[in-house]
Design a protein around this motif. Structure first.
Motif, PDB file in Angstrom:
ATOM      1  N   THR A 141       0.826  -1.210   0.000  1.00  0.00           N
ATOM      2  CA  THR A 141       0.000   0.000   0.000  1.00  0.00           C
ATOM      3  C   THR A 141       0.855   1.252   0.000  1.00  0.00           C
ATOM      4  O   THR A 141       0.537   2.247  -0.650  1.00  0.00           O
ATOM      5  N   THR A 173     -13.608   1.287   1.921  1.00  0.00           N
ATOM      6  CA  THR A 173     -13.930   0.438   3.069  1.00  0.00           C
ATOM      7  C   THR A 173     -12.651   0.016   3.776  1.00  0.00           C
ATOM      8  O   THR A 173     -11.630  -0.248   3.140  1.00  0.00           O
ATOM      9  N   SER A 174     -12.697  -0.068   5.095  1.00  0.00           N
ATOM     10  CA  SER A 174     -11.545  -0.530   5.859  1.00  0.00           C
ATOM     11  C   SER A 174     -11.861  -1.903   6.440  1.00  0.00           C
ATOM     12  O   SER A 174     -12.691  -2.039   7.343  1.00  0.00           O
ATOM     13  N   THR A 205     -11.007  -5.005   8.667  1.00  0.00           N
ATOM     14  CA  THR A 205     -10.238  -5.112   9.912  1.00  0.00           C
ATOM     15  C   THR A 205      -9.778  -6.524  10.229  1.00  0.00           C
ATOM     16  O   THR A 205      -9.056  -6.730  11.201  1.00  0.00           O
ATOM     17  N   GLN A 246      -8.713  -8.171   4.499  1.00  0.00           N
ATOM     18  CA  GLN A 246      -7.793  -7.212   5.117  1.00  0.00           C
ATOM     19  C   GLN A 246      -6.388  -7.369   4.542  1.00  0.00           C
ATOM     20  O   GLN A 246      -5.724  -6.375   4.230  1.00  0.00           O
ATOM     21  N   GLN A 269      -6.323  -5.965   1.130  1.00  0.00           N
ATOM     22  CA  GLN A 269      -6.313  -4.506   1.178  1.00  0.00           C
ATOM     23  C   GLN A 269      -4.916  -3.971   1.512  1.00  0.00           C
ATOM     24  O   GLN A 269      -4.478  -2.962   0.948  1.00  0.00           O
ATOM     25  N   ASN A 270      -4.211  -4.634   2.404  1.00  0.00           N
ATOM     26  CA  ASN A 270      -2.861  -4.202   2.764  1.00  0.00           C
ATOM     27  C   ASN A 270      -1.887  -4.323   1.595  1.00  0.00           C
ATOM     28  O   ASN A 270      -0.859  -3.643   1.566  1.00  0.00           O
TER      29      ASN A 270
END
Length: 558
Positions: free
Chosen positions: A106, A459-460, A462, A467, A470-471
């Protein structure tokens, strides 16, 4: 071979005064330099990354290890037993970068080994850089770390010491030497195989090889290993931790019908691209150890006023794992022999730098999956992702919904890149196009999760696999639709192991700290891999890398 190494060491000492200087060195003449005598730092930090090392190799082969290699680190250092990669994809370049930057793709921008560049409209390699030239060979050295967007702990150490101290990265793989060494390294060296058989570099660092590197390259050490026969270190019948030597899950070398011991390297090198063979066999790690020791002597690491950093990556374990698989006797033997390399290196450090004068950490750039075709014989779910059929499937979706296949620009690394110009030309809504593909590709066999880039931006997540996805997502560089295969499902041959996922078999790796400033102990607490760089930064009392998202593991520090 020991005689060859001894002759080389004597030779380099005689030629040292004629050696080539790197970009910066320990003997700074800057009168404004501030003495570090009041700051207690180790003389040398040694970062060891083992390519494709699962955490369970420490346990699985424990009884085969000696007392002064892995066991010494585990029992007298600080052994963190629950360390994981916290992003996808778990590939070599990404792993090395994340270890040393303290952050994920990221932020640091190394999103794979190779990836589709949506600006250049072509596939690129993580460290290719045609602004520079090869040093030490005709080809193989047009490299630099410029695609890595953040600093490394090695960069921060140089900055903290006003560019004093030396940083050297070494590995058989170019990316594994370059990315850990950072942007400010004195040099990075990697092995050019084929018919070259030498450690080389790039004009990003130096304009010609130092005399000690030339002496090492000319010593005949590389060739001597390929005159050997690779057989098991111990009696093969005692290798009860791995499956039968002859099986259907390993890829033989060219020129040999079966992937079975012994391996006559002098014969096999003829049909396996000569010195490239050395990368794949266990002796590649012996060779890397030889060069690491030569580097310490040649650069006088750990001898100056300022702290030096040596980043070592052992690559041959990865080549062996890809060819033979996690459960092979070849992998077991590679780790039994690597244990001896670790012992040799520690003893050398104790002698040349001094016990108590250095700090060492050992980890891995990723782990690996057990061969799915083998797991299937045990009735464990697993399989293979058919990329060719997936492309056909995606094109069918595109035709059905948008009457065009031109809106698909590229499919790679489990990502779909959309042609934004074509979408605009067709007057389509990008969000609607993304969502159609997200929904439809879930109907393809072995696709487990899918998500759009815009969802990842808004959106985050967790926890869970999304997750980690996303990272690993970089808004500027990554694709428009990302998808995840089923657990234990890979895009690979039916022989050998690979890696890349966010599942535990790829994310769980060893992490051991050892030496000056490190406590003795162990922990089962969860830590992400990005915590290594801030921990070393805290130990050295320097600023953390500028993209750090990890935290200091305080329990390991005295």
């Amino acid at each position: 071979m020991k005689k060859l190494l001894l002759l080389f060491i004597i030779g380099f000492a005689l030629a040292q005064c004629a050696g080539v200087k790197s970009k910066t060195n320990n003997s700074s003449t800057n009168s404004a330099s501030i003495s570090t005598s009041t700051i207690k730092r180790p003389k040398l930090v040694v970062g060891i990354v083992v390519d494709q090392m699962r955490y369970d190799y420490l346990i699985k082969f424990y009884n085969k290890y000696g007392e002064n290699g892995f066991k010494l680190l585990m029992n007298t250092g600080y052994n963190l037993q629950n360390v994981h990669y916290n992003y996808i994809p778990t590939y070599t370049a990404v792993g090395h970068t994340s270890i040393y930057t303290g952050t994920t793709p990221t932020n640091h921008g190394i999103i794979s080994n190779n990836w589709y560049d949506k600006f250049e409209k072509k596939s690129i390699y993580c460290v290719d850089d045609d602004k520079y030239q090869s040093v030490g060979a005709k080809d193989g050295g047009q490299k630099s770390p410029y695609r890595m967007l953040t600093t490394t702990v090695t960069d921060q150490l140089k900055l903290a010491q006003n560019m004093n101290g030396k940083t050297i990265g070494i590995s058989i793989k170019d990316r594994s030497a370059i990315l850990p060494a950072g942007h400010t390294a004195n040099a990075a060296y990697w092995f050019e195989g084929g018919n070259t058989g030498k450690f080389i570099s790039s004009t990003f660092y130096i304009n010609e090889l130092p005399s000690w590197v030339n002496d090492f390259n000319n010593s005949g050490i590389a060739n001597s290993y390929l005159e050997k026969t690779w057989d098991t270190y111990y009696d093969i019948n005692t290798y009860t931790e791995s499956i039968a030597d002859k099986n259907d899950f390993e890829e033989p070398f060219k020129g040999k019908e079966t992937a079975t011991f012994p391996y006559n390297l002098a014969e096999l090198r003829k049909s396996n691209n000569n010195y490239d063979l050395l990368k794949t066999v266990a002796f590649g790690n012996d060779f890397t150890t030889d060069f690491a020791k030569a580097t310490i002597l040649g650069e006088n690491l750990g001898k100056g006023e300022f702290t030096d950093f040596l980043a070592i990556s052992f690559s041959s374990t990865d080549y062996a794992g890809h060819r033979f698989g996690v459960d092979s006797k070849e992998v077991e033997d590679s780790y039994i022999r690597l244990d001896k390399n670790i012992e040799d290196l520690i003893q050398f450090l104790n002698k040349e730098v001094g016990q108590g004068n250095y700090t060492l950490f050992l980890t891995a750039d990723h782990a690996a999956i057990q061969v799915p075709s083998y797991l299937q014989t045990l009735k464990i779910p697993g399989g293979y992702f058919d990329s060719k059929k997936f492309v056909e499937f995606v094109n069918t979706i595109s035709l059905t919904h948008f009457n065009s296949t031109e809106i698909i620009e590229d499919i790679s690394n489990y990502q779909i890149f959309l042609n934004k110009d074509k979408i605009k030309e067709l007057d389509l809504d990008i969000l609607e196009v993304e969502q159609v593909f997200v929904d439809e590709i879930l109907n393809f066999e072995n696709v487990y999760k899918s998500v759009s880039a815009h969802t990842l931006q808004a959106t985050s997540f967790t926890s869970g696999i999304l997750q980690t996805l996303q990272n690993g997502y970089n808004q500027k560089l990554s694709g428009d639709i990302l998808y995840v295969p089923n657990p234990t499902t890979i895009t690979y041959s039916h022989m050998g192991s690979t890696h890349g996922s966010g599942y535990s078999y790829d994310t769980h790796v060893p992490l051991i700290f050892y030496g000056q400033g490190i406590k003795q102990g162990a922990s089962n607490e969860y830590y992400p891999i990005v915590d290594i760089a801030p921990t070393i930064s805290s130990l050295l009392k320097i600023e953390q890398p500028n993209g750090t998202t990890g935290k200091t593991i305080t329990e390991v520090l005295k």
